[in-house]
Design a protein around this motif. Structure first.
Motif, PDB file in Angstrom:
ATOM      1  N   ALA A 126      16.938  36.131  49.509  1.00  0.00           N
ATOM      2  CA  ALA A 126      16.004  36.550  50.274  1.00  0.00           C
ATOM      3  C   ALA A 126      16.221  38.123  51.114  1.00  0.00           C
ATOM      4  CB  ALA A 126      15.914  35.295  50.778  1.00  0.00           C
ATOM      5  N   LYS A 127      16.925  39.064  50.722  1.00  0.00           N
ATOM      6  CA  LYS A 127      17.860  39.995  50.805  1.00  0.00           C
ATOM      7  C   LYS A 127      17.536  39.661  52.736  1.00  0.00           C
ATOM      8  CE  LYS A 127      16.097  43.844  50.176  1.00  0.00           C
ATOM      9  NZ  LYS A 127      16.953  44.668  49.650  1.00  0.00           N
ATOM     10  N   ALA A 389       7.473  29.552  40.267  1.00  0.00           N
ATOM     11  CA  ALA A 389       8.684  29.462  40.807  1.00  0.00           C
ATOM     12  C   ALA A 389       8.145  29.056  42.175  1.00  0.00           C
ATOM     13  CB  ALA A 389       9.036  31.192  40.876  1.00  0.00           C
ATOM     14  N   VAL A 390       8.404  28.342  42.545  1.00  0.00           N
ATOM     15  CA  VAL A 390       7.512  28.335  44.176  1.00  0.00           C
ATOM     16  C   VAL A 390       8.890  28.279  45.574  1.00  0.00           C
ATOM     17  CG1 VAL A 390       5.792  26.697  43.672  1.00  0.00           C
ATOM     18  CG2 VAL A 390       8.352  25.673  44.549  1.00  0.00           C
ATOM     19  N   ARG A 394      10.798  36.458  45.021  1.00  0.00           N
ATOM     20  CA  ARG A 394      10.081  37.937  43.990  1.00  0.00           C
ATOM     21  C   ARG A 394       9.087  36.927  43.056  1.00  0.00           C
ATOM     22  NH1 ARG A 394      12.126  39.698  47.711  1.00  0.00           N
ATOM     23  NH2 ARG A 394      12.822  41.759  47.893  1.00  0.00           N
ATOM     24  N   SER A 395       8.008  37.136  43.159  1.00  0.00           N
ATOM     25  CA  SER A 395       6.968  36.546  41.893  1.00  0.00           C
ATOM     26  C   SER A 395       6.355  37.346  40.873  1.00  0.00           C
ATOM     27  CB  SER A 395       5.740  36.558  42.768  1.00  0.00           C
ATOM     28  OG  SER A 395       5.011  37.624  42.561  1.00  0.00           O
ATOM     29  N   GLU A 456      19.121  40.244  42.802  1.00  0.00           N
ATOM     30  CA  GLU A 456      18.690  39.017  43.249  1.00  0.00           C
ATOM     31  C   GLU A 456      18.079  38.033  42.391  1.00  0.00           C
ATOM     32  OE1 GLU A 456      17.266  42.391  44.984  1.00  0.00           O
ATOM     33  OE2 GLU A 456      18.515  42.115  46.288  1.00  0.00           O
ATOM     34  N   GLY A 457      17.698  38.264  41.301  1.00  0.00           N
ATOM     35  CA  GLY A 457      17.587  37.388  40.068  1.00  0.00           C
ATOM     36  C   GLY A 457      15.967  37.474  39.270  1.00  0.00           C
ATOM     37  N   TRP A 458      15.500  38.260  40.401  1.00  0.00           N
ATOM     38  CA  TRP A 458      14.169  38.693  39.429  1.00  0.00           C
ATOM     39  C   TRP A 458      13.992  39.699  38.804  1.00  0.00           C
ATOM     40  CZ3 TRP A 458      11.443  43.372  39.496  1.00  0.00           C
ATOM     41  CH2 TRP A 458      12.477  43.985  40.505  1.00  0.00           C
TER      42      TRP A 458
END
Length: 552
Positions: A126-127, A389-390, A394-395, A456-458
């Motif tokens: 989430a930075k 991805a609720v 990042r969407s 961050e995974g996105w």
């Protein structure tokens, strides 16, 4: 050890069979998270021996996505595992057992390091950084602490894990727990062995409530009967069995006789039982029984007078001594009743607290929780799961179809990037040259489709267009190999510089990009130009390029 009162209140689902099975899943997710985390760290801070390929171009996207997904799935698994062992974490340790002390230390380190890693990792996605230490190096160091503690914990627990896994979940017998009773805690039933006979030892009670220790039982065998763990005398009873004589039991009582066991008669012998009542100072009574005979009787004289307790002795049957005699002279309704349980009596049943939750239900819940947690963030890596991805920070959406981690305003490069006098300085083969954005656009242009994957995974795929890096270097001088350094207009960030290995520099897919998804780069995506290379973390795809230099 856990107090019995607390032990009886622990839910049957808090069982080593649950702990072991959840532990396997937890170990798998932690190991996967650890290995993929190492890859990401080594790409950003490569050791001399480390080689990361350029293809397949989606490899880092997969490994880093797996890192974040597995870490997120670990959270519900860890919670369930801690729930299953929580009461036993506070059991009193055996200070003389170094193995248990090592186990406790490994558990403390493992739980602490794992919680730290999961918490900081989740906040990193989430930075959000509410700490003063540098996340990357601290996260990397603590990963070794966690995996080392996991290895020690597994080695210590392996025998218990193997036993728990081999025991069916629906077996009502409790599985062995950590710190299970050893040989010194075992209890041997005090029964003599004679063909077809059941034997027990009567217990006497004196005026102070103490048990008499003068009971002798002779059964026609030479065996000793022991009750306790390797002890001849425990609980005030010292039964002995002799050979060739009649059994004799002597008990002292002031207010009554407390007996809860049966004295069996042996084949071919007489049973003579004496009872002493010191309140009246009289002795009386005999109960005689022989093999195949009918019944005997025990007479005792207490403070209130003569009372009778039925005693029977026959082949294969025990002589029952169990009726307490009161000082008032009243006799119990049944001679088989005893003031205390016999050694053969089953232990009192544990309360049914928590019995409504089965072990299987806990395991199913843990699995579903892990899957739901994984799906809640997997969509930021897997495109067709984006609608699930609720919980993903990042969407996959953003300006020009890509999310933005750091804007030009945050980097403080807006004015320099939009300045008319902007030049990209390139040094190669002893030559040095500055390129305006128009000159860069005048060089041969190529388009590639590459994913950009962030730590961050996105990640998301996009179409990039621009100049091949090797062509740009060739326009300045001869490129003879070597790593290539990139410097950003951003001077304050920790990723204002990056180094590209030679194998990436010469790859056809590595571009100095000018356009994104058919449009000119936006300022937040790196205008006037940026690096895009295959199979690299997003933090190393330097934006707002200021200079490029071939390193020796």
């Amino acid at each position: 050890m856990i107090p019995t009162a607390i032990e009886n209140r622990i839910s049957p689902a808090r069982d080593t069979r649950v702990t072991a099975r959840v532990g396997i899943a937890l170990g798998a997710t932690i190991t996967l998270c650890f290995l993929t985390g190492l890859i990401s760290h080594w790409i950003q801070h490569p050791p001399t021996w480390f080689v990361w390929p350029t293809h397949p171009v989606w490899l880092y996207r997969v490994t880093q996505g797996a890192h974040v997904i597995s870490g997120t799935m670990t959270i519900p698994l860890l919670l369930v595992k801690l729930w299953s062992v929580y009461p036993r974490l506070f059991a009193r340790p055996r200070l003389g057992d170094p193995l248990q002390l090592l186990e406790r230390a490994s558990i403390a380190i493992l739980v602490g390091a794992t919680i730290f890693q999961l918490t900081t990792g989740l906040l990193n996605t989430a930075k959000y950084y509410p700490w003063k230490f540098f996340f990357t190096t601290t996260h990397y160091a603590m990963a070794y602490v966690a995996i080392g503690a996991l290895a020690v914990h597994l080695a210590v627990k392996l025998p218990i894990v193997r036993t728990a896994l081999s025991t069916p979940l629906d077996d009502p017998t409790p599985a062995p727990a950590a710190g299970a009773a050893g040989a010194g805690d075992m209890v041997a039933a005090g029964a003599g062995e004679s063909s077809g006979d059941d034997a027990g030892e009567p217990k006497g009670v004196d005026a102070a409530g103490e048990r008499d220790t003068s009971a002798k039982v002779e059964r026609g065998t030479g065996a000793k009967v022991e009750r306790g763990a390797g002890s001849e005398v425990e609980g005030g009873i010292s039964p002995e069995v002799g050979r060739g004589t009649s059994p004799e039991v002597e008990m002292g009582a002031s207010a009554g006789i407390d007996t809860g066991t049966s004295a069996g008669t042996s084949r071919g012998t007489d049973a003579h039982i004496k009872t002493v009542a010191n309140a009246a100072g009289e002795r009386d009574g005999g109960a005689e029984g022989e093999t195949g005979s009918g019944a005997g009787e025990l007479k005792t004289v207490g403070a209130g007078g003569l009372k009778r307790v039925g005693a029977e002795g026959s082949k294969g049957q025990g002589t029952a001594l169990g009726a307490p005699i009161s000082a008032a002279g009243s006799s119990p309704e049944s001679p088989a009743l005893a003031a205390g349980p016999s050694p053969e009596s089953p232990a009192p049943a544990a309360p049914a607290a928590g019995a409504g939750v089965s072990r299987r239900a806990v395991l199913v819940g843990a699995g579903l929780g892990a899957v739901v947690a994984g799906l809640a963030v997997a969509g930021q890596t897997v495109p067709y799961l984006r609608w699930l991805a609720v919980l993903a920070p990042r969407s996959g959406e953003g300006p020009q179809g890509l999310p933005v981690n750091r804007t030009a305003g945050e980097a403080g490069v807006g004015e320099m990037a939009l300045a008319e006098g902007y030049r990209l300085m390139v040094s190669c083969g002893g030559g040095k040259r500055g390129f305006s954005r128009g000159e860069l656009a005048g060089l041969p242009q190529y388009e590639v489709e590459l994913p950009i994957a962030c730590v961050e995974g996105w990640s998301a795929s996009a179409r990039w267009a621009g100049v091949r890096l090797r062509d740009l270097l060739g326009a300045v001088g001869e490129y003879r190999g070597g790593d290539v350094g990139f410097v950003s207009l951003e001077t304050g960030g920790i990723y204002g510089r990056s180094v590209l290995p030679r194998r990436h520099a010469v790859d056809d897919s590595t571009l100095v990009a000018l356009r994104l998804n058919g449009a000119e780069l936006s300022l937040d995506h790196g205008y006037p130009c940026r690096l895009i290379a295959p199979n690299r973390p997003g933090v190393l795809q330097t934006k707002w390029l200021s200079s490029i230099e071939v390193l020796s």
